[in-house]
Design an enzyme around this catalytic site. Structure first.
Site, PDB file in Angstrom:
ATOM      1  N   ARG A  13     -20.679-146.755  -5.717  1.00  0.00           N
ATOM      2  CA  ARG A  13     -21.670-147.813  -5.878  1.00  0.00           C
ATOM      3  C   ARG A  13     -20.968-149.036  -6.459  1.00  0.00           C
ATOM      4  NH1 ARG A  13     -24.183-143.024  -7.764  1.00  0.00           N
ATOM      5  NH2 ARG A  13     -26.044-142.428  -6.551  1.00  0.00           N
ATOM      6  N   LYS A  15     -25.173-142.810 -11.620  1.00  0.00           N
ATOM      7  CA  LYS A  15     -26.635-142.830 -11.565  1.00  0.00           C
ATOM      8  C   LYS A  15     -27.181-141.494 -12.044  1.00  0.00           C
ATOM      9  CE  LYS A  15     -30.422-144.192  -8.505  1.00  0.00           C
ATOM     10  NZ  LYS A  15     -30.774-144.657  -7.134  1.00  0.00           N
ATOM     11  N   HIS A  56     -23.217-152.553  -1.020  1.00  0.00           N
ATOM     12  CA  HIS A  56     -23.764-151.200  -0.893  1.00  0.00           C
ATOM     13  C   HIS A  56     -23.743-150.724   0.554  1.00  0.00           C
ATOM     14  CE1 HIS A  56     -25.729-147.952  -3.040  1.00  0.00           C
ATOM     15  NE2 HIS A  56     -26.599-147.816  -2.049  1.00  0.00           N
ATOM     16  N   ARG A  68     -20.934-148.345   1.111  1.00  0.00           N
ATOM     17  CA  ARG A  68     -21.202-146.967   0.689  1.00  0.00           C
ATOM     18  C   ARG A  68     -21.971-146.219   1.777  1.00  0.00           C
ATOM     19  NH1 ARG A  68     -22.327-143.374  -3.805  1.00  0.00           N
ATOM     20  NH2 ARG A  68     -24.483-142.642  -3.805  1.00  0.00           N
ATOM     21  N   HIS A  97     -25.386-137.553  -5.021  1.00  0.00           N
ATOM     22  CA  HIS A  97     -26.824-137.422  -4.809  1.00  0.00           C
ATOM     23  C   HIS A  97     -27.339-136.153  -5.473  1.00  0.00           C
ATOM     24  CE1 HIS A  97     -26.815-140.106  -0.940  1.00  0.00           C
ATOM     25  NE2 HIS A  97     -26.848-140.805  -2.057  1.00  0.00           N
ATOM     26  N   TYR A 135     -28.677-140.297   6.261  1.00  0.00           N
ATOM     27  CA  TYR A 135     -27.580-140.814   7.079  1.00  0.00           C
ATOM     28  C   TYR A 135     -27.492-140.118   8.435  1.00  0.00           C
ATOM     29  CZ  TYR A 135     -26.264-143.038   2.724  1.00  0.00           C
ATOM     30  OH  TYR A 135     -26.276-143.785   1.573  1.00  0.00           O
TER      31      TYR A 135
END
Length: 335
Positions: free
Chosen positions: A152, A177, A283, A286, A309, A318
């Site tokens: 990120r 995150k 972003h 990414r 994630h 994706y």
């Protein structure tokens, strides 16, 4: 309108609610719970705005209907996005539960706005190449890390020297995150460029030390636990700012990491020069990292781990943008 407790018509109880005192309580509580500076600033903004909207009533006197009215007005009058509305709700929850210590059973009935599911913008490999070749210097290195390691933007900006493993071809992302650490791949093609960058960082740090500076910000309570760590080369940012600035958290003059807006502006400019007709941000790189790995046959669980994630369902988005079709399969017509 300035909310300083002297606003005309404020009762004696509300006059106790002076903005500096209340916001200082919020700020102290957030720092005690190790909230990020960005979250702190956002929550303070929404809490201040909420209090001003319903003066002279004290927040303790307001109920769920008022909160719903505030959030609804954000959507209908101010036309804010669902994510912005949810951020405002989170700020108010923090105000009541963590600062005022008020039990709010009615807050459980306040419905969070549903964020729309949108497909990410993904470039082809050729387009990524066109974008990257229009960047230079540290911006080029940072953009290549975003694409080559799946970082990120802020993870790249906050990267520390000690977390770059040139020998093992890995990067350690600290406090990503959700407050999670993870390990991701370091592209071998970037090893030499990163080694050169680290040499420059050490030289800059040595000059800062000679000027009586050179102490970087340390997360949480590390500064107290390791009082000398802030001046060690290992803790310096890989991408330091060009100028010394005053840290808003403690008022100390130090060199922070590079401002993320530098890379954002550089990527937007490169996208315009490349002639892209879709919005491209850092972003986006990414998103390209994840999609191109899946296209190459990488296991989705591996991609999930590299991206950090929490749920594989987040990574599965994706599969909808693979070059082979909406579900990642070949059309019968193509066969």
């Amino acid at each position: 309108m300035s909310y300083d407790g002297e606003h005309a018509g404020i009762s004696g109880d509300v006059a106790q609610l002076r903005e500096p005192r209340l916001l200082e309580q919020v700020r102290n509580r957030m720092r005690l719970k190790h909230y990020s500076l960005r979250t702190e600033q956002a929550y303070l903004y929404w809490i201040r705005r909420y209090i001003r909207a319903y003066l002279p009533r004290h927040p303790r006197e307001l109920d769920g209907a008022v909160v719903e009215h505030f959030l609804s007005r954000l959507a209908t009058r101010d036309n804010v996005a669902a994510s912005t509305q949810n951020q405002a709700l989170s700020a108010l929850l923090f105000l009541y539960r963590d600062v005022l210590g008020v039990d709010l059973p009615w807050m459980e009935n306040v419905v969070r706005a549903k964020r729309p599911q949108r497909l990410p913008v993904v470039l082809s490999r050729a387009q990524v190449g066109r974008l990257l070749e229009r960047l230079a210097g540290r911006e080029a290195l940072m953009a290549r890390l975003l694409y080559g390691s799946g970082l990120r933007l802020m993870e790249c900006a906050r990267l520390r020297v000690k977390d770059v493993g040139l020998e093992r071809n890995e990067l350690v992302v600290r406090d990503g995150k959700g407050g999670k650490d993870r390990v991701t791949v370091l592209p071998a093609v970037l090893r030499q460029d990163l080694a050169t960058q680290l040499v420059q960082v050490r030289a800059l740090h040595a000059r800062d030390l000679a000027c009586g500076l050179g102490r970087v910000h340390l997360p949480h309570a590390l500064a107290r636990k390791y009082p000398n760590a802030a001046a060690e080369p290992a803790w310096q940012y890989v991408f330091p700012a060009t100028r010394i600035s005053v840290d808003p958290r403690d008022g100390v003059r130090r060199r922070h990491h590079i401002d993320e807006k530098v890379l954002q502006s550089a990527v937007r400019r490169a996208a315009r020069e490349a002639g892209f007709d879709r919005p491209v941000t850092p972003h986006t790189l990414r998103h390209c990292f994840a999609t191109h790995l899946l296209e190459a046959g990488a296991d989705i669980r591996t991609v999930q781990e590299l991206l950090g994630h929490k749920d594989v369902a987040t990574t599965q988005i994706y599969t909808h943008v693979l070059n082979r079709g909406a579900l990642g399969v070949l059309s019968p017509l193509d066969r």
